[in-house]
Enzyme design. Sequence first.
Site, PDB file in Angstrom:
ATOM      1  N   SER A  57      47.497  31.791  31.580  1.00 33.69           N
ATOM      2  CA  SER A  57      47.169  33.031  32.276  1.00 33.69           C
ATOM      3  C   SER A  57      45.877  32.943  33.085  1.00 33.69           C
ATOM      4  O   SER A  57      45.580  33.839  33.851  1.00 33.69           O
ATOM      5  CB  SER A  57      47.061  34.187  31.277  1.00 33.69           C
ATOM      6  OG  SER A  57      46.030  33.936  30.355  1.00 33.69           O
ATOM      7  N   HIS A  96      40.107  35.819  28.947  1.00 29.66           N
ATOM      8  CA  HIS A  96      40.374  36.413  30.256  1.00 29.66           C
ATOM      9  C   HIS A  96      39.078  36.826  30.942  1.00 29.66           C
ATOM     10  O   HIS A  96      38.013  36.833  30.339  1.00 29.66           O
ATOM     11  CB  HIS A  96      41.290  37.635  30.126  1.00 29.66           C
ATOM     12  CG  HIS A  96      42.748  37.265  30.036  1.00 29.66           C
ATOM     13  ND1 HIS A  96      43.726  38.191  29.822  1.00 29.66           N
ATOM     14  CD2 HIS A  96      43.387  36.079  30.143  1.00 29.66           C
ATOM     15  CE1 HIS A  96      44.911  37.585  29.789  1.00 29.66           C
ATOM     16  NE2 HIS A  96      44.726  36.314  29.967  1.00 29.66           N
ATOM     17  N   ASP A 123      44.873  43.843  31.765  1.00 29.20           N
ATOM     18  CA  ASP A 123      45.267  43.570  30.375  1.00 29.20           C
ATOM     19  C   ASP A 123      45.635  44.802  29.562  1.00 29.20           C
ATOM     20  O   ASP A 123      45.847  44.700  28.362  1.00 29.20           O
ATOM     21  CB  ASP A 123      44.142  42.818  29.663  1.00 29.20           C
ATOM     22  CG  ASP A 123      44.096  41.374  30.096  1.00 29.20           C
ATOM     23  OD1 ASP A 123      45.030  40.939  30.762  1.00 29.20           O
ATOM     24  OD2 ASP A 123      43.113  40.691  29.764  1.00 29.20           O
TER      25      ASP A 123
END
Lengths: 180, 167
Positions: A57, A96, A123
Amino acid sequence: MGWIADTVDSVKSIQLRQALIQIVNLGLIVSSALMIWKGLMCITGSESPVVVVLSGSMEPGFKRGDILFLHMSKDPIRTGEIVVFNIDGRDIPIVHRVIKVHERQDTGEAYILTKGDNNDMDDRVLYNHGQNWLQNHHIMGRAVGFLPYVGWVTIMMTEKPVLKYILIGALGLLVITSKD
Amino acid sequence: MHSFGYRANALLTFAVTILALMCAMASFSDNLNSPTPSAQVKVLNINWFQKQPNGNDEVSMTLNITADLQSLFTWNTKQVFVFVAAEYETPKNSLNQISLWDGIIPSKEHAKFWIHTSNKYRFIDQGSNLRGKEFNLTLHWHVMPKTGKMFADKIVMPGYRLPEEYR
């Protein structure tokens, strides 16, 4: 006939001594590995100073199998930083990037929104139902350094546990049988 | 002493040590680069500006971003992550940072760019404080190395103001 008994005794004592040395050696290896890990925890202030990237990701920045070094400092979280966070009730930490920060005037508590560079959506879909923001206690650390590929060893070992036992067995055998 | 196992072990240890040393040197060499990036952001238009039913202000704007980040690239640079964030203060929050646009620059050839875009992420306040609000637009960049330490810096551009009325 006394010399035979003497020889047997001396051989026995050598073997015993060698066995003891091997055990001490093994203990040294295990404890020094533990010392390095705990030392890193103290220096970085993070529960897990090193994490392996498990998903794509954050591509093309971080690929699966890359290793990140984390640091947990008192500095407040800002946008653009890559953080590792843990959603309540879930085991696997996520790496992230922060895209929004709202920091409270009175308490200093931060409301943080993250997104993976390679994901189209932020998210909020990953967070628990009804959770819109991450807060300070979710954050485990921020990424400061990067080492490619090394994490594949751990990924392979978690996915194929047989490899892990073979490796540990081989290393143990090597340590026990080695003579210097 | 000179068995196959010992030699293989010594060779492996030596190879890993050299590799680690080279990675450390590559990462260290980034410090020798002193970049001189430049950037300019214009707010061309406020597309719309309204209060959501839940009471939060939301604004949509069109931005023109011009930047030259070529000097950030060294031989140890894998990519540069660049983004523009709006930053402002409200009575409740000492800092609000909202990313409006971001992009990944894969190589030096793409590091001098010009883009015309409306905000990629929603510009929503926590509350209703955006009317007539002064804000900074900040161009941030995060340099991702091939290996080693990550770098980040920013250019702050102050003096932007949102309209007094919803539209």
